[in-house]
Design an enzyme around this catalytic site. Structure first.
Site, PDB file in Angstrom:
ATOM      1  CG  ASP A  78      -1.845  -1.135   1.340  1.00  0.00           C
ATOM      2  OD1 ASP A  78      -1.847  -1.981   0.433  1.00  0.00           O
ATOM      3  OD2 ASP A  78      -2.589  -1.202   2.340  1.00  0.00           O
ATOM      4  CG  ASP A 133      -3.541   4.068  -0.244  1.00  0.00           C
ATOM      5  OD1 ASP A 133      -3.266   5.239   0.105  1.00  0.00           O
ATOM      6  OD2 ASP A 133      -4.195   3.271   0.471  1.00  0.00           O
ATOM      7  CG  HIS A 140      -5.640  -0.847  -1.831  1.00  0.00           C
ATOM      8  ND1 HIS A 140      -5.376  -1.312  -0.569  1.00  0.00           N
ATOM      9  CD2 HIS A 140      -5.384   0.488  -1.790  1.00  0.00           C
ATOM     10  CE1 HIS A 140      -4.963  -0.309   0.195  1.00  0.00           C
ATOM     11  NE2 HIS A 140      -4.963   0.794  -0.523  1.00  0.00           N
ATOM     12  CG  ASP A 151      -3.690  -5.395  -4.149  1.00  0.00           C
ATOM     13  OD1 ASP A 151      -4.726  -4.904  -3.657  1.00  0.00           O
ATOM     14  OD2 ASP A 151      -2.603  -5.451  -3.539  1.00  0.00           O
ATOM     15  CB  CYS A 207      -1.950  -6.745   0.760  1.00  0.00           C
ATOM     16  SG  CYS A 207      -3.508  -6.702  -0.116  1.00  0.00           S
TER      17      CYS A 207
HETATM   18  O1  DAV Z   1     -11.636  -6.371  -2.153  1.00  0.00           O
HETATM   19  O2  DAV Z   1     -11.564  -5.531  -0.171  1.00  0.00           O
HETATM   20  C1  DAV Z   1      -8.714  -5.354  -0.769  1.00  0.00           C
HETATM   21  C2  DAV Z   1      -7.391  -4.844  -1.278  1.00  0.00           C
HETATM   22  C3  DAV Z   1      -6.392  -4.829  -0.204  1.00  0.00           C
HETATM   23  N1  DAV Z   1      -5.129  -4.273  -0.674  1.00  0.00           N
HETATM   24  C4  DAV Z   1     -11.100  -5.658  -1.302  1.00  0.00           C
HETATM   25  C5  DAV Z   1      -9.836  -4.935  -1.654  1.00  0.00           C
END
Ligand code: DAV
Length: 373
Positions: A112, A200, A249, A251, A355
């Protein structure tokens, strides 16, 4: 783990070239931070985390660290050099002339905070107040790489002020409802405003000379424009994924596995008008397999789609969370060798296998995967 003779090289241009050196986060002292605008917008309305904050129970910290340590060992045994952050005291408040919040977060998800592009590691602005000082956990490593690699470029994006002007007050309610959230997401009305550049690092995917950046809760258009001006030799593409009521995010939504192949979350498909760069260049975007779980683990911010938050070790090898049997099966069918890694009990600390890592070195150079734009 180091042999003592390895030369430190900071260099990584994409998400799939052979991984040689990586940072794996730690769960130490991780806190559930107190309410603040951007964080509240992400905590699902029915979450067990609403209304509580403080240090996470020690036994959950110990368990998450056990899994993260095991993952680090597995990578070391495969010849990947692994470094770990130095946690600061996250019980301390984060206070600047512009804001005050009573505790910080942790350092489980380096992805992040740190964006590696070639020989550069860029510290993201971040958009949560509780994460404003998180870069400090990585400074000992940044200083070491600086001393050891004469080509390493250590950069930090302008620290944001994060006043109330950064957040839309409409998002301050916990009774918005999923329907309205989906409508807002489709209209690109997110919790963050365009007051100042915000991003981020985990909203950015690296494809050689192209960077694909998600516009959502944690990254605004000014943040993407900042990245475009900062990386003048790259093409920076803005994407968004309607269908995610809590878009932070990229990912757990869009996962490149190797040149020409991307998994896309079937509940958050890339809209048709944003697919042309991939289609024109022969890239396949395939629906990811369903998650193996109906709900995230307790006290977790992320969705069940951490199933697709995988770490690619090279274009034929991928780490998949051990319980995510459907995702593993799909990887196998796509011709990938799967390494199972147990991590689910660490999800609540900030995410999955992608992550909890940040690239330092992948072999390979900057290539153009999208010659037809
Ligand atoms: O689908 O909650 C989580 C991404 C964490 N880097 C989600 C995204």
């Amino acid at each position: 783990m180091r042999s003592g003779f390895e030369k430190t090289i900071v260099n990584s241009w994409n998400e799939w070239d052979p991984l040689k050196h990586v940072i794996v986060g730690r769960a130490d002292d991780c806190h559930i931070p107190p309410a603040e605008p951007a964080l509240d917008a992400k905590v699902p309305e029915d979450s067990d985390m609403r209304g509580q904050w403080g240090r996470r129970p020690q036994e959950t910290i110990d368990r998450a660290n056990e899994l993260l340590d095991n993952f680090a060992d597995l990578l070391s045994k495969r010849g990947v050099r692994v470094d770990r952050p130095t946690p600061t005291d996250f019980s301390l408040p984060a206070t600047t002339p512009d804001f005050h919040t009573q505790s910080q977060f942790g350092c489980m998800p380096p992805r992040d905070v740190l964006l590696t592009v070639g020989a550069e590691i860029l510290e993201a602005t971040m958009s949560y107040r509780c994460r404003w000082f998180e870069y400090l956990c990585y400074r000992p490593l940044m200083q070491q790489y600086w001393d050891e690699d004469p080509n390493f470029r250590h950069e930090a994006a302008p620290k944001p002020r994060l006043t109330n002007e950064d957040y839309h007050p409409d998002y301050l309610s916990d009774k918005i409802g999923v329907e309205k959230r989906l409508k807002w997401a489709a209209e690109k009305f997110f919790v963050t405003t365009e007051e100042e550049p915000l991003f981020d690092a985990a909203d950015v995917l690296r494809f050689g000379r192209d960077l694909v950046v998600q516009h959502g809760f944690t990254t605004n258009l000014k943040g993407i424009e900042w990245l475009r001006r900062h990386f003048p030799d790259h093409r920076v593409h803005t994407v968004n994924f309607p269908g995610d009521p809590y878009p932070i995010h990229i990912d757990a939504t869009f996962t490149p596995l190797r040149p020409g192949l991307i998994l896309n979350n079937p509940q958050r498909r890339l809209p048709a008008d944003q697919r042309s760069m991939f289609e024109k260049n022969g890239w396949d975007i395939v629906d990811a397999a369903q998650p193996a779980h109906n709900a995230p683990p307790p006290l977790c911010y992320s969705s069940t789609w951490l199933s697709m938050n995988v770490l690619v070790l090279d274009p034929k090898t991928v780490c998949v969370e051990k319980s995510e049997v459907y995702q593993a099966d799909q990887m196998d069918k796509l011709g990938m060798n799967v390494i199972e890694v147990e991590l689910r009990d660490a999800y609540a600390f900030g995410g999955g296998l992608h992550c909890c890592t940040a690239d330092v070195y992948r072999e390979g150079s900057c290539e153009d995967y999208f010659p037809n734009l």
